[in-house]
Design an enzyme around this catalytic site. Structure first.
Site, PDB file in Angstrom:
ATOM      1  CB  ALA A   1      -7.203   2.033   6.845  1.00 45.52           C
ATOM      2  N   GLY A  16      -5.002   6.495   7.705  1.00 47.48           N
ATOM      3  CA  GLY A  16      -6.334   7.008   7.440  1.00 47.48           C
ATOM      4  C   GLY A  16      -6.817   7.981   8.488  1.00 47.48           C
ATOM      5  CD  GLU A  18      -5.011   8.739   3.779  1.00 44.57           C
ATOM      6  OE1 GLU A  18      -4.564   8.759   2.607  1.00 44.57           O
ATOM      7  OE2 GLU A  18      -5.526   7.720   4.280  1.00 44.57           O
ATOM      8  CD  GLU A  30      -0.812   4.977   5.038  1.00 46.04           C
ATOM      9  OE1 GLU A  30      -1.986   5.243   5.338  1.00 46.04           O
ATOM     10  OE2 GLU A  30       0.155   5.738   5.296  1.00 46.04           O
TER      11      GLU A  30
END
Length: 259
Positions: A64, A110, A113, A133
């Site tokens: 992210a 991310g 993901e 994370e």
């Protein structure tokens, strides 16, 4: 001008490239929005039968966009950000055309993901995959804690999530998270070859197969088998089923049209 996400059509495959190499293809709100639009365009294009997602530069994605996240001042802003990513990844997972992630360098947070939301994954040897994370005091928020345990043994997924430590592509392949290993520099070529095998299939059967597997896993076995029975009965009435049988008898590839 950096387009964030590029789309190229190659035969019957759409190749989507995360295009922020200077930021290691960090995924932000604009990327999520572009992904949703690209999926809508590809859905409407009957010539496209599969898609491949890759990253420009030296990595698939670092995760992210921390620059965007650091601008948030309230939990609600972060919740909305995560929601935008989650929505885009869910559209990819539910997409009727099969998808292949072509991963190189690393896929973290991310980025992993996003790869988890694809149907299949190809990774170059030495690639690292992880959800770091925990090391930032948070947890994956765009499907990582839910999709990873569905693709790996839960204890392995827990170890990755709770320690934040990555695994390499070789171990991911041995565990079934990665479908095929590629040599360094070969992820995209290998993914496109895999996508070409998918595009040879009947579009209606491909979409139905995805639904049967994904939805069936959430049902008890008896209900899932009943769902399977009704689905294949519908496919039996299609022109592609007739063409498939004819092609089999004539010992040639089927000319499937999605009808």
């Amino acid at each position: 001008m950096n387009t964030v996400l590029r789309t190229e059509l190659r035969d019957r495959t759409a190749v989507l490239t995360l295009d922020r190499p200077g930021q290691l293809n960090a995924i932000g709100s604009e990327t999520a929005s572009r992904l949703k639009q690209a999926l809508a365009d590809i859905r409407a294009n009957d010539d496209v039968r599969a898609l491949v997602i890759t990253g420009a530069g030296r990595a698939f994605s670092a995760g992210a966009d921390l620059g965007e996240i650091e601008s948030f001042t309230t939990p609600g802003q972060f919740r909305d950000f995560v929601g935008r990513l989650t929505e885009a990844f869910a559209l990819l997972e539910d997409f009727p055309k099969p998808s292949v992630a072509a991963v190189h360098g690393f896929a973290f947070g991310g980025g992993l993901e996003l790869a988890l939301a694809c149907d299949l994954r190809v990774a170059e040897r030495g690639t690292r995959l992880g959800l770091p994370e925990m090391k930032l005091g948070v947890l994956p928020g765009a499907g990582g804690t839910q999709r990873l345990p569905r693709l790996l043994p839960p204890a392995i997924a827990k170890q990755m999530i709770l320690t934040g430590e990555p695994i390499d592509a070789e171990r991911a392949h041995a565990l079934g998270l990665v479908n095929e290993l590629a040599e360094p520099g070969g992820a995209l070529k290998t993914a496109e070859a895999l996508a070409a095998k998918l595009t040879a299939g009947a579009p209606l059967a491909l979409a139905a197969g995805k639904r049967l597997i994904d939805y069936g896993l959430g049902m008890d076995l008896e209900a899932a088998i009943a769902y399977e029975r009704e689905t294949v009965a519908v496919l039996f009435c299609t022109e592609d089923r007739t063409e498939g049988l004819k092609a089999f008898r004539e010992r040639r590839p089927g000319d499937f049209r999605g009808v």
